[in-house]
Design a protein around this motif. Structure first.
Motif, PDB file in Angstrom:
ATOM      1  N   ARG A   1      37.610  36.387  36.371  1.00 13.61           N
ATOM      2  CA  ARG A   1      37.100  36.998  37.610  1.00 13.61           C
ATOM      3  C   ARG A   1      35.890  36.220  38.134  1.00 13.61           C
ATOM      4  O   ARG A   1      35.714  36.057  39.345  1.00 13.61           O
ATOM      5  CB  ARG A   1      36.735  38.446  37.329  1.00 13.61           C
ATOM      6  CG  ARG A   1      36.334  39.254  38.559  1.00 13.61           C
ATOM      7  CD  ARG A   1      36.268  40.726  38.245  1.00 13.61           C
ATOM      8  NE  ARG A   1      35.422  40.986  37.090  1.00 13.61           N
ATOM      9  CZ  ARG A   1      35.877  41.398  35.897  1.00 13.61           C
ATOM     10  NH1 ARG A   1      37.166  41.605  35.718  1.00 13.61           N
ATOM     11  NH2 ARG A   1      35.038  41.614  34.899  1.00 13.61           N
ATOM     12  N   THR A   2      35.066  35.727  37.223  1.00 16.99           N
ATOM     13  CA  THR A   2      33.895  34.945  37.615  1.00 16.99           C
ATOM     14  C   THR A   2      34.301  33.676  38.341  1.00 16.99           C
ATOM     15  O   THR A   2      33.697  33.288  39.358  1.00 16.99           O
ATOM     16  CB  THR A   2      33.063  34.584  36.364  1.00 16.99           C
ATOM     17  OG1 THR A   2      32.567  35.797  35.781  1.00 16.99           O
ATOM     18  CG2 THR A   2      31.903  33.680  36.716  1.00 16.99           C
TER      19      THR A   2
ATOM     20  N   THR B   1      35.379  34.677  41.873  1.00 18.88           N
ATOM     21  CA  THR B   1      34.250  35.175  42.659  1.00 18.88           C
ATOM     22  C   THR B   1      33.333  34.041  43.084  1.00 18.88           C
ATOM     23  O   THR B   1      32.884  33.976  44.235  1.00 18.88           O
ATOM     24  CB  THR B   1      33.458  36.218  41.850  1.00 18.88           C
ATOM     25  OG1 THR B   1      34.322  37.294  41.489  1.00 18.88           O
ATOM     26  CG2 THR B   1      32.301  36.767  42.666  1.00 18.88           C
TER      27      THR B   1
ATOM     28  N   THR C   1      32.758  43.393  45.380  1.00 15.21           N
ATOM     29  CA  THR C   1      33.933  42.685  45.880  1.00 15.21           C
ATOM     30  C   THR C   1      34.347  43.193  47.252  1.00 15.21           C
ATOM     31  O   THR C   1      34.802  42.420  48.102  1.00 15.21           O
ATOM     32  CB  THR C   1      35.087  42.813  44.872  1.00 15.21           C
ATOM     33  OG1 THR C   1      34.639  42.387  43.588  1.00 15.21           O
ATOM     34  CG2 THR C   1      36.270  41.962  45.284  1.00 15.21           C
TER      35      THR C   1
ATOM     36  N   ASN D   1      28.129  41.642  42.135  1.00 19.74           N
ATOM     37  CA  ASN D   1      29.112  40.935  41.304  1.00 19.74           C
ATOM     38  C   ASN D   1      28.464  40.233  40.122  1.00 19.74           C
ATOM     39  O   ASN D   1      29.001  40.245  39.007  1.00 19.74           O
ATOM     40  CB  ASN D   1      29.895  39.925  42.148  1.00 19.74           C
ATOM     41  CG  ASN D   1      30.881  40.599  43.070  1.00 19.74           C
ATOM     42  OD1 ASN D   1      31.390  41.676  42.778  1.00 19.74           O
ATOM     43  ND2 ASN D   1      31.159  39.983  44.208  1.00 19.74           N
TER      44      ASN D   1
ATOM     45  N   SER E   1      39.339  38.168  48.102  1.00 17.24           N
ATOM     46  CA  SER E   1      38.576  39.353  47.716  1.00 17.24           C
ATOM     47  C   SER E   1      39.461  40.591  47.629  1.00 17.24           C
ATOM     48  O   SER E   1      39.281  41.431  46.744  1.00 17.24           O
ATOM     49  CB  SER E   1      37.437  39.599  48.715  1.00 17.24           C
ATOM     50  OG  SER E   1      36.577  38.487  48.783  1.00 17.24           O
TER      51      SER E   1
ATOM     52  N   LEU F   1      41.165  40.473  44.375  1.00 22.51           N
ATOM     53  CA  LEU F   1      40.216  40.834  43.323  1.00 22.51           C
ATOM     54  C   LEU F   1      40.013  42.342  43.247  1.00 22.51           C
ATOM     55  O   LEU F   1      39.902  42.913  42.159  1.00 22.51           O
ATOM     56  CB  LEU F   1      38.871  40.147  43.570  1.00 22.51           C
ATOM     57  CG  LEU F   1      38.701  38.716  43.071  1.00 22.51           C
ATOM     58  CD1 LEU F   1      37.341  38.178  43.510  1.00 22.51           C
ATOM     59  CD2 LEU F   1      38.821  38.647  41.562  1.00 22.51           C
TER      60      LEU F   1
END
Length: 481
Positions: A292-293, A296, A357, A394, A457, A460
Motif C-alpha cells: 500500500r505504501t 500511495t 486515501t 496515510n 486512490s 486503494l
C-alpha cells in the motif's frame, strides 16, 4: 528481520491498554531522533523546484533528471541495510555516520563542475539520508522498552516532522533557489547536520548508542550474499523504471526478476537473513502495508513533482512563486498528521487510512477538473490544502502499522523496507508523470495526472475497506517484544 518472528500479526491486536498507562518519551529524545530524519524529505522536495535552474546552468534537462532518479535509487537500496546495521553496530553510531555522509555529499554537490559529478554527489547524500528514519525508529523503540514509555507520541513526532518538512520543502526550496541559486538547497543541509549531531550525541537514547558487535564482527554477522542480491534486484528494477521515460531498457526486467528470485531463495535458507522473507510472508499486515505504501507514494510524488513543474512551465511562475503556492500543503500536512495520530489511537488504522486515501482521491479529482491556467490563486491554494490531508493521515497510518507489527530488533529493517517501497513509488511517479504529462507539464497533462491519481486512490479505498489484515482493535503499538 529476525527468524524468531513466528506469527503474522499477534502484535497487531494489542489493546489500547497496552500503552494507555505509560508516559510519553521526553520531548528532547523525540526531537533528537527526529532531527536527522528531516533531511530526506527536505532534499527530496526541494529538488522539485531546483531542477529547472540546474538544467538551465548545465544545459541538459535529460541528464539532470538523473539526479532525482539516482537519489531515490540509492535511498531505496540503502534504507533496509541501514536499519540492519543499526541493530548490529548501534543505532546512534550509524545515525551519526549518515550525517557525515550528508555533509560530504552536500559540500561536493555545491562545487560540482558537471552533471555527472552532481549526480555522484547526490548518491553520497542519499546514502546518508537513507540512514536516519530506520535508526530513529530503533532509538525511540529502544528508549520506550528500556524506560517503559509508549512510543506512539514519538512516532507521531517523527512522521509530523517528516511530512511538514516534505510539504514545506517546495516553498523553502523556491525561496532559496530564487534568492541564492540552486546550490543553496545543498548548503542548507549543513546547519541541520550540525544541530542533529549535537542533539543525538547528547541525548539518552535507551542504550542503543553502542552496538552489540564491533565493526569486524558485524561484517561477519551481515548477510553479505543476501545484501548483494538485494542490491542488484532493487537497482535493476529502479533503473528499468527510469528507462521507461524514454527508451525502455527491457533486458533489465529479467535481470531484476532473476535476482529477486535468487534473493528470496537465499534468504529462506540463510542462518541470519538480511530480510527474513518467511516472516515477511507470515506477517501479512506488514506485507500489505508495504504494498500500500508503494502505491500511495506513487501518487504522493506525482503531486510533488508535477504541480511545481506545471506552475513554472504553464503558469509562468518563478521558483519562489511556485514554492509559495505549495505552502498550504505544509500547514495542512502538520495538522493532518496530528489529527491522523488521534484518529489512529481512537479508531484504528482502517479509518485513518480510509480518510487519507479518500482525501487523495478528492485531490486527484480537483487536479483533473480545475481550470488550471485560468484558476485564481485562491482556488489553487484550496486545492493545495486538500492535498495536504492525505500526507498526514496515510503516513501516520502506514508507519504506525509497521511499528505495531514489528519488534525493536525488526523495526529498523522494516522501516528501511518502508522507505524502499516509498522510493520505488517515487520512480514510478517519475515514469507515470512522463506518460501522463510528457516532458513539459501543461494543463492537459496535469488533468490526465489528476485522473490517474483519482483512479488509483479509488482502488486503494476498496483494498483498505476489504483488507483482513487490519482491524479496529489495532489501536496502539506494543511496548515490548
Amino acid at each position: 528481520m529476525q527468524r524468531r518472528r513466528s506469527t503474522a500479526g499477534l502484535n497487531v491486536t494489542a489493546s489500547v491498554s497496552s500503552g494507555a498507562h505509560l508516559g510519553a518519551i521526553p520531548v528532547r529524545v523525540r526531537f533528537a531522533a527526529a532531527s536527522g530524519t528531516v533531511l530526506q524529505p527536505l532534499n527530496s522536495s526541494m529538488i522539485a523546484v531546483a531542477i529547472v535552474g540546474i538544467a538551465a546552468q548545465f544545459g541538459s534537462s535529460a541528464g539532470v533528471s538523473w539526479i532525482i532518479s539516482a537519489m531515490y535509487i540509492t535511498t531505496a537500496v540503502c534504507a533496509p541495510m541501514a536499519g540492519r546495521l543499526g541493530v548490529l553496530l548501534g543505532a546512534r553510531r550509524v545515525f551519526v555516520a549518515g550525517l557525515v555522509l550528508v555533509a560530504l555529499g552536500s559540500l561536493a554537490g555545491m562545487f560540482a563542475p558537471s552533471v555527472p559529478m552532481l549526480i555522484a554527489s547526490y548518491v553520497v547524500l542519499a546514502m546518508g539520508i537513507s540512514v536516519h528514519m530506520p535508526n530513529a525508529m530503533t532509538m525511540v523503540r529502544a528508549y520506550a522498552e528500556r524506560y517503559r514509555r509508549q512510543s506512539r507520541t514519538a512516532l507521531t513526532t517523527l512522521v509530523m516532522c517528516g511530512q511538514s518538512v516534505a510539504a514545506l520543502g517546495p516553498t523553502l526550496g523556491g525561496l532559496l533557489v530564487g534568492t541564492f541559486g540552486w546550490q543553496s538547497i545543498l548548503w542548507v543541509n549543513l546547519p541541520v547536520v550540525v544541530l542533529s549531531a549535537i542533539a543525538v550525541l547528547r541525548a539518552d537514547l535507551g542504550g542503543v548508542q553502542s552496538g552489540r558487535l564491533t565493526a569486524r564482527n558485524a561484517l561477519h554477522a551481515l548477510d553479505v550474499p543476501g545484501i548483494a542480491l538485494f542490491l542488484v534486484a532493487i537497482t535493476s528494477t529502479m533503473l528499468w523504471l527510469v528507462s521507461m521515460r524514454a527508451q525502455p531498457t527491457w533486458w533489465l526486467l529479467p535481470v531484476a526478476v532473476v535476482f529477486l528470485s535468487l534473493f528470496v531463495w537465499w534468504e529462506r535458507r540463510a542462518t541470519e537473513p538480511f530480510i527474513d522473507v518467511r516472516a515477511l510472508v507470515r506477517n501479512r499486515a506488514l506485507s500489505a502495508t508495504l504494498a500500500r505504501t508503494l502505491v500511495t507514494y506513487s501518487c504522493f510524488y506525482l503531486i510533488f513533482f508535477g504541480i511545481p513543474q506545471w506552475l513554472q512551465y504553464s503558469r509562468g511562475m518563478t521558483a519562489i512563486e511556485a514554492g509559495l503556492t505549495m505552502l498550504p500543503v505544509a500547514g495542512m500536512s502538520v495538522f493532518a498528521t496530528v489529527l491522523g495520530a488521534r484518529t489512529y489511537r481512537r479508531y484504528g488504522p482502517r479509518v485513518t487510512l480510509l480518510i487519507g486515501t479518500f482525501a487523495l482521491c478528492v485531490g486527484g479529482v480537483l487536479i483533473a477538473l480545475v481550470e488550471s491556467s485560468t484558476a485564481p490563486l485562491v482556488v489553487l491554494a484550496l486545492v493545495a490544502l486538500v492535498l495536504g490531508i492525505p500526507n498526514g493521515f496515510n503516513n501516520i497510518g502506514n508507519q504506525s502499522l509497521v511499528n505495531s507489527v514489528t519488534t525493536v530488533e525488526e523495526v529498523g529493517t522494516a522501516i528501511g523496507m518502508y522507505r524502499t517501497a516509498a522510493f520505488i513509488g517515487a520512480n514510478l511517479a517519475v515514469v507515470t508523470l512522463q506518460m501522463t504529462a510528457g516532458n513539459v507539464v501543461d494543463d492537459a497533462g496535469l488533468h490526465r495526472t489528476g485522473w490517474f491519481i483519482a483512479g488509483v486512490s479509488a482502488l486503494l479505498l476498496v483494498g483498505i475497506g476489504f483488507s483482513r489484515h487490519m482491524g479496529n482493535a489495532i489501536r496502539s503499538e506494543v511496548i515490548g517484544p
